[in-house]
Write a protein that holds these residues in place. Structure first.
Motif, PDB file in Angstrom:
ATOM      1  N   VAL A 158       0.839  -1.189   0.000  1.00  0.00           N
ATOM      2  CA  VAL A 158       0.000   0.000   0.000  1.00  0.00           C
ATOM      3  C   VAL A 158       0.882   1.250   0.000  1.00  0.00           C
ATOM      4  CG1 VAL A 158      -1.696   1.339   1.311  1.00  0.00           C
ATOM      5  CG2 VAL A 158      -1.905  -1.163   1.172  1.00  0.00           C
ATOM      6  N   VAL A 159       0.605   2.160  -0.937  1.00  0.00           N
ATOM      7  CA  VAL A 159       1.347   3.420  -1.032  1.00  0.00           C
ATOM      8  C   VAL A 159       0.554   4.558  -0.406  1.00  0.00           C
ATOM      9  CG1 VAL A 159       2.334   5.115  -2.630  1.00  0.00           C
ATOM     10  CG2 VAL A 159       2.552   2.670  -3.113  1.00  0.00           C
ATOM     11  N   ALA A 160      -0.747   4.612  -0.660  1.00  0.00           N
ATOM     12  CA  ALA A 160      -1.585   5.696  -0.131  1.00  0.00           C
ATOM     13  C   ALA A 160      -3.023   5.218  -0.032  1.00  0.00           C
ATOM     14  CB  ALA A 160      -1.489   6.937  -1.025  1.00  0.00           C
ATOM     15  N   LEU A 161      -3.766   5.833   0.889  1.00  0.00           N
ATOM     16  CA  LEU A 161      -5.167   5.495   1.123  1.00  0.00           C
ATOM     17  C   LEU A 161      -6.060   6.656   0.735  1.00  0.00           C
ATOM     18  CD1 LEU A 161      -4.792   3.916   4.691  1.00  0.00           C
ATOM     19  CD2 LEU A 161      -4.861   2.703   2.502  1.00  0.00           C
ATOM     20  N   GLY A 162      -7.166   6.350   0.066  1.00  0.00           N
ATOM     21  CA  GLY A 162      -8.159   7.366  -0.219  1.00  0.00           C
ATOM     22  C   GLY A 162      -9.032   7.626   0.998  1.00  0.00           C
ATOM     23  N   ASP A 163      -9.842   8.665   0.911  1.00  0.00           N
ATOM     24  CA  ASP A 163     -10.726   9.022   2.021  1.00  0.00           C
ATOM     25  C   ASP A 163     -11.664   7.863   2.351  1.00  0.00           C
ATOM     26  OD1 ASP A 163      -9.592  11.522   2.104  1.00  0.00           O
ATOM     27  OD2 ASP A 163     -11.201  12.501   0.949  1.00  0.00           O
ATOM     28  N   GLY A 164     -11.817   7.641   3.649  1.00  0.00           N
ATOM     29  CA  GLY A 164     -12.789   6.657   4.106  1.00  0.00           C
ATOM     30  C   GLY A 164     -12.306   5.223   4.141  1.00  0.00           C
ATOM     31  N   VAL A 165     -11.063   4.983   3.733  1.00  0.00           N
ATOM     32  CA  VAL A 165     -10.552   3.606   3.724  1.00  0.00           C
ATOM     33  C   VAL A 165     -10.087   3.223   5.125  1.00  0.00           C
ATOM     34  CG1 VAL A 165      -8.775   2.052   2.856  1.00  0.00           C
ATOM     35  CG2 VAL A 165      -9.885   3.689   1.312  1.00  0.00           C
ATOM     36  N   GLU A 166     -10.576   2.110   5.610  1.00  0.00           N
ATOM     37  CA  GLU A 166     -10.180   1.590   6.913  1.00  0.00           C
ATOM     38  C   GLU A 166      -9.707   0.147   6.744  1.00  0.00           C
ATOM     39  OE1 GLU A 166     -13.521   1.963   9.475  1.00  0.00           O
ATOM     40  OE2 GLU A 166     -13.444   4.160   9.555  1.00  0.00           O
ATOM     41  N   GLY A 167      -8.898  -0.305   7.680  1.00  0.00           N
ATOM     42  CA  GLY A 167      -8.449  -1.687   7.677  1.00  0.00           C
ATOM     43  C   GLY A 167      -7.155  -1.934   6.938  1.00  0.00           C
ATOM     44  N   PHE A 168      -6.584  -0.894   6.314  1.00  0.00           N
ATOM     45  CA  PHE A 168      -5.304  -1.013   5.630  1.00  0.00           C
ATOM     46  C   PHE A 168      -4.392   0.123   6.075  1.00  0.00           C
ATOM     47  CE2 PHE A 168      -8.302  -3.080   2.701  1.00  0.00           C
ATOM     48  CZ  PHE A 168      -7.680  -4.315   2.545  1.00  0.00           C
ATOM     49  N   ALA A 169      -3.078  -0.097   5.927  1.00  0.00           N
ATOM     50  CA  ALA A 169      -2.097   0.910   6.326  1.00  0.00           C
ATOM     51  C   ALA A 169      -1.023   1.000   5.252  1.00  0.00           C
ATOM     52  CB  ALA A 169      -1.466   0.539   7.663  1.00  0.00           C
ATOM     53  N   THR A 170      -0.409   2.180   5.116  1.00  0.00           N
ATOM     54  CA  THR A 170       0.667   2.337   4.139  1.00  0.00           C
ATOM     55  C   THR A 170       1.811   1.384   4.482  1.00  0.00           C
ATOM     56  OG1 THR A 170       1.579   4.168   5.432  1.00  0.00           O
ATOM     57  CG2 THR A 170       0.086   4.732   3.629  1.00  0.00           C
ATOM     58  N   GLY A 171       2.382   0.801   3.457  1.00  0.00           N
ATOM     59  CA  GLY A 171       3.450  -0.168   3.643  1.00  0.00           C
ATOM     60  C   GLY A 171       2.988  -1.599   3.818  1.00  0.00           C
ATOM     61  N   GLN A 172       1.692  -1.789   4.016  1.00  0.00           N
ATOM     62  CA  GLN A 172       1.163  -3.137   4.250  1.00  0.00           C
ATOM     63  C   GLN A 172       1.183  -3.954   2.965  1.00  0.00           C
ATOM     64  OE1 GLN A 172      -2.876  -3.057   5.675  1.00  0.00           O
ATOM     65  NE2 GLN A 172      -2.996  -5.286   5.988  1.00  0.00           N
ATOM     66  N   ARG A 173       1.505  -5.251   3.087  1.00  0.00           N
ATOM     67  CA  ARG A 173       1.436  -6.149   1.934  1.00  0.00           C
ATOM     68  C   ARG A 173      -0.009  -6.558   1.683  1.00  0.00           C
ATOM     69  NH1 ARG A 173       4.340 -11.377   0.784  1.00  0.00           N
ATOM     70  NH2 ARG A 173       3.765 -11.918   2.902  1.00  0.00           N
ATOM     71  N   VAL A 174      -0.424  -6.438   0.422  1.00  0.00           N
ATOM     72  CA  VAL A 174      -1.792  -6.779   0.045  1.00  0.00           C
ATOM     73  C   VAL A 174      -1.774  -7.515  -1.291  1.00  0.00           C
ATOM     74  CG1 VAL A 174      -2.904  -4.872   1.290  1.00  0.00           C
ATOM     75  CG2 VAL A 174      -2.127  -4.532  -1.076  1.00  0.00           C
ATOM     76  N   ALA A 175      -2.832  -8.256  -1.539  1.00  0.00           N
ATOM     77  CA  ALA A 175      -3.069  -8.853  -2.850  1.00  0.00           C
ATOM     78  C   ALA A 175      -4.462  -8.445  -3.280  1.00  0.00           C
ATOM     79  CB  ALA A 175      -2.935 -10.370  -2.798  1.00  0.00           C
ATOM     80  N   GLY A 176      -4.705  -8.468  -4.594  1.00  0.00           N
ATOM     81  CA  GLY A 176      -6.014  -8.009  -5.041  1.00  0.00           C
ATOM     82  C   GLY A 176      -6.354  -8.429  -6.448  1.00  0.00           C
ATOM     83  N   TYR A 177      -7.563  -8.038  -6.831  1.00  0.00           N
ATOM     84  CA  TYR A 177      -8.164  -8.396  -8.121  1.00  0.00           C
ATOM     85  C   TYR A 177      -8.713  -7.118  -8.754  1.00  0.00           C
ATOM     86  CZ  TYR A 177     -12.154  -9.710 -11.071  1.00  0.00           C
ATOM     87  OH  TYR A 177     -13.053  -9.814 -12.086  1.00  0.00           O
ATOM     88  N   CYS A 178      -8.499  -6.976 -10.078  1.00  0.00           N
ATOM     89  CA  CYS A 178      -8.994  -5.766 -10.738  1.00  0.00           C
ATOM     90  C   CYS A 178      -9.498  -6.019 -12.158  1.00  0.00           C
ATOM     91  CB  CYS A 178      -7.917  -4.682 -10.748  1.00  0.00           C
ATOM     92  SG  CYS A 178      -6.394  -5.162 -11.592  1.00  0.00           S
ATOM     93  N   ALA A 179      -9.714  -7.269 -12.557  1.00  0.00           N
ATOM     94  CA  ALA A 179     -10.218  -7.649 -13.888  1.00  0.00           C
ATOM     95  C   ALA A 179      -9.180  -7.388 -14.987  1.00  0.00           C
ATOM     96  CB  ALA A 179     -11.538  -6.953 -14.214  1.00  0.00           C
ATOM     97  N   TYR A 180      -8.653  -6.161 -15.067  1.00  0.00           N
ATOM     98  CA  TYR A 180      -7.558  -5.819 -15.971  1.00  0.00           C
ATOM     99  C   TYR A 180      -6.902  -4.562 -15.422  1.00  0.00           C
ATOM    100  CZ  TYR A 180     -10.781  -2.282 -17.745  1.00  0.00           C
ATOM    101  OH  TYR A 180     -11.667  -1.229 -17.831  1.00  0.00           O
ATOM    102  N   GLY A 181      -5.711  -4.238 -15.929  1.00  0.00           N
ATOM    103  CA  GLY A 181      -5.066  -2.986 -15.540  1.00  0.00           C
ATOM    104  C   GLY A 181      -3.916  -3.095 -14.570  1.00  0.00           C
TER     105      GLY A 181
END
Length: 326
Positions: free
Chosen positions: A69-92
């Motif tokens: 994680v590099v940056a969080l948008g407004d209202g995002v909870e449960g994640f922190a900058t620097g945290q390792r995450v995996a995800g899905y985005c269909a493409y891109g």
């Protein structure tokens, strides 16, 4: 940031690398720096404008990733900058900075590498949905997996084993069959030399298989359907062979069987809570080594055309992953 772009539809060789401005996350979004991006067979279709999802160029292929994680948008909870995450985005995803909805992310547990975590969403997510929600595979049932050495096929072998199924690995060479057996298939069929229907029937003492997992399509689909047992389930995953089969519907009547479509992307949107439960289970199994999350190869982003060609030519045994420069 650097991005692999499809600027006009075509083969993998038509992709280009471009320097683009870094994006910023909006409300409910997260800016991620992917270290690894996993590719799938559908990426070869989406850049050729042959997939059901048709983004307008320019766009990046790649539908799943692992990073920080590099940056969080407004209202995002449960994640922190620097945290390792995996995800899905269909493409891109094939780029060094990516904005995604926080709802499409999951924390990566310790002990799970970026290489492995990048490829868990689509192949294993699709497969658990297929076997659990759609196929309702039960302990002791027989599961035939077509294309058993590929990304989704190998996931089906592993998850079928975990769910207690007697897995029969079906693939196009003895080497691929042997490879799939290393991951939990009890038996195997080389359908390049063996009649798929007759061999499946013989292996089940004439009864037939309870469930078929078909990511291949083409001529093998009808053969496998004809090998179903009474009340059998035929799971339609995809068409890696390139041909969408035309199945005689009288077979469903005569065999009392079901042909079941598996559209994981729609499931994610329509049943988000069930999707999150599935992914939590998959990450737990991967972290404790119940499933291998096997990676066939890790290539640098600039070799994306080579990586996609490996998938198109069905040379991958497991996941193909891109290493993205940071």
């Amino acid at each position: 940031m650097i991005a692999a772009l499809c600027e006009s539809h075509g083969p993998p060789e038509s992709l280009v690398l471009r320097d683009l401005p870094d994006p910023s996350p909006g409300p409910g979004e997260v800016l991620v720096a992917p270290s690894r991006v996993a590719l799938n067979f559908f990426d070869t279709l989406i850049i050729a404008n042959k997939y059901q999802v048709k983004p307008p160029p320019p766009f990046s292929p790649g539908g799943e990733f692992c990073g920080r994680v590099v940056a969080l948008g407004d209202g995002v909870e449960g994640f922190a900058t620097g945290q390792r995450v995996a995800g899905y985005c269909a493409y891109g995803a094939a780029r060094s900075r990516l904005v995604v909805s926080a709802e499409d992310l999951a924390p990566v547990p310790d002990g799970l590498s970026d290489d492995q975590a990048a490829g868990l969403f689509i192949t294993y997510g699709t497969t658990l949905y297929a076997l659990k929600q759609r196929g309702q595979v039960r302990d002791g049932e027989t599961l035939a997996v077509l294309g058993a050495a590929g990304g989704v096929g190998l996931a089906a072998v592993e998850l079928g084993r975990v769910m207690g199924a007697d897995v029969i690995a079906c693939a196009s060479s003895p080497e691929k069959v042997a490879f799939a057996r290393e991951f939990g298939a009890r038996r195997g069929i080389d359908y390049s030399t063996e009649n798929l229907k007759e061999t499946l029937k013989r292996m089940t003492d004439g009864r037939g298989v309870d469930c078929v997992y078909d990511a291949i399509g083409g001529a093998f689909s009808e053969q496998a359907l004809r090998a179903l047992a009474w009340n059998g389930r035929f799971l339609v995953i995809g068409f890696a062979a390139g041909e969408i089969p035309k199945i005689p519907l009288n077979l469903t009547l005569l065999k009392g069987c079901s042909i079941i479509g598996v559209y994981w992307g729609a499931f994610v949107k329509r049943e988000p809570e069930a999707h999150r439960e599935n992914m939590a289970q998959i990450f737990a199994w991967a972290a404790n080594k119940t499933i291998s999350a096997h990676v066939h190869a890790v290539l640098p982003l600039e070799r994306i055309a080579e990586a996609l060609n490996m998938l198109r030519d069905r040379k991958a045994q497991g996941k193909i992953v891109l290493a993205v420069p940071q």
